[in-house]
Design a protein around this motif. Structure first.
Motif, short mmCIF file in Angstrom:
data_model
loop_
_atom_site.label_atom_id
_atom_site.label_comp_id
_atom_site.label_asym_id
_atom_site.label_seq_id
_atom_site.Cartn_x
_atom_site.Cartn_y
_atom_site.Cartn_z
N LEU A 10 41.53 37.86 34.24
CA LEU A 10 41.36 37.08 35.47
C LEU A 10 40.01 37.38 36.10
N LYS A 11 39.43 36.41 36.76
CA LYS A 11 38.12 36.54 37.40
C LYS A 11 38.23 36.14 38.88
N GLU A 12 37.26 36.58 39.68
CA GLU A 12 37.20 36.19 41.08
C GLU A 12 36.95 34.68 41.18
N GLY A 13 37.59 34.06 42.15
CA GLY A 13 37.43 32.62 42.33
C GLY A 13 38.44 31.80 41.54
N ARG A 14 39.14 32.43 40.61
CA ARG A 14 40.18 31.73 39.84
C ARG A 14 41.49 31.82 40.59
N TYR A 15 42.57 31.35 39.98
CA TYR A 15 43.86 31.30 40.65
C TYR A 15 44.91 32.08 39.86
N MET A 16 45.91 32.60 40.58
CA MET A 16 47.07 33.23 39.95
C MET A 16 48.29 33.01 40.83
N VAL A 17 49.48 33.14 40.25
CA VAL A 17 50.72 32.94 40.99
C VAL A 17 51.24 34.29 41.45
N LYS A 24 44.32 32.10 45.41
CA LYS A 24 42.95 32.23 44.93
C LYS A 24 42.58 33.71 44.94
N ILE A 25 41.96 34.18 43.87
CA ILE A 25 41.58 35.58 43.75
C ILE A 25 40.28 35.79 44.50
N MET A 26 40.31 36.67 45.51
CA MET A 26 39.14 36.95 46.32
C MET A 26 38.35 38.14 45.78
N SER A 27 39.05 39.18 45.31
CA SER A 27 38.36 40.35 44.75
C SER A 27 39.25 41.04 43.73
N ILE A 28 38.58 41.67 42.77
CA ILE A 28 39.27 42.42 41.72
C ILE A 28 38.57 43.77 41.59
N SER A 58 48.54 45.94 39.19
CA SER A 58 49.27 45.91 37.93
C SER A 58 48.36 46.37 36.80
N PRO A 59 48.96 46.78 35.67
CA PRO A 59 48.14 47.16 34.51
C PRO A 59 47.33 45.97 34.01
N THR A 60 46.15 46.23 33.47
CA THR A 60 45.29 45.14 33.00
C THR A 60 45.88 44.43 31.79
N SER A 61 46.78 45.09 31.08
CA SER A 61 47.39 44.46 29.90
C SER A 61 48.64 43.65 30.25
N ALA A 62 49.09 43.69 31.50
CA ALA A 62 50.28 42.95 31.92
C ALA A 62 49.98 41.45 31.93
N THR A 63 51.04 40.67 31.83
CA THR A 63 50.86 39.22 31.86
C THR A 63 51.03 38.70 33.28
N ALA A 64 50.29 37.66 33.59
CA ALA A 64 50.36 37.00 34.89
C ALA A 64 50.31 35.50 34.63
N TYR A 65 50.70 34.74 35.62
CA TYR A 65 50.66 33.29 35.50
C TYR A 65 49.50 32.73 36.31
N ALA A 66 48.77 31.81 35.71
CA ALA A 66 47.67 31.12 36.38
C ALA A 66 48.12 29.68 36.61
N PRO A 67 48.19 29.23 37.88
CA PRO A 67 48.64 27.86 38.13
C PRO A 67 47.55 26.85 37.76
N ILE A 68 47.97 25.67 37.44
CA ILE A 68 47.03 24.60 37.19
C ILE A 68 46.81 23.88 38.52
#
Length: 126
Positions: A10-17, A24-28, A58-68
């Motif tokens: 995941l990157k800053e400026g992208r989205y996650m659920v 919207k991801i503000m900082s990582i 969360s761990p970096t290897s964990a799964t997350a959902y990115a909304p469309i």
């Protein structure tokens, strides 16, 4: 709709659920892996529709959902108080949104307005 991805990608400026809310991801910030553990990521996110700030670790290897998240255009059909009926310009579906009074004052019927749609929710993109 949403797609599955790894937290480390995941990157800053992208989205996650988070909590069934598209955010919207503000900082990582990513910590180094320790002697007995994996690298952890701390994500500071803001809800697209509710504006609420959230923090996720969360761990970096964990799964997350990115909304469309889709940006669309809707045409104003009717204005009744602060309830505005729109028609999507692509698939011609009708829907209603509650719009603040100061924004409704600038609306006229047949005007095209951009909006955001994700996970079945809609919001004006002004």
């Amino acid at each position: 709709m949403k797609e599955q991805t790894e937290v480390g990608k995941l990157k800053e400026g992208r989205y996650m659920v988070v909590d069934d809310e598209p955010c919207k991801i503000m900082s990582i910030s990513i910590s180094k892996p320790g002697k007995h553990g994996a690298a952890k990521a701390r994500l500071d996110v803001v809800g697209i529709f509710d504006g609420q700030k959230r923090s996720v670790v969360s761990p970096t290897s964990a799964t997350a959902y990115a909304p469309i998240v889709e940006r669309k255009t809707g045409q104003i059909l009717t204005i009744a108080g602060n309830v505005v009926t729109f028609m999507d310009m692509k698939d011609f579906n009708n829907f209603e949104l509650i719009v603040p009074d100061e924004i409704v004052e600038g609306f006229v019927p047949a005007q095209e307005v951009p909006y955001i749609e994700s996970l079945g929710k809609r919001k004006l993109d002004l």
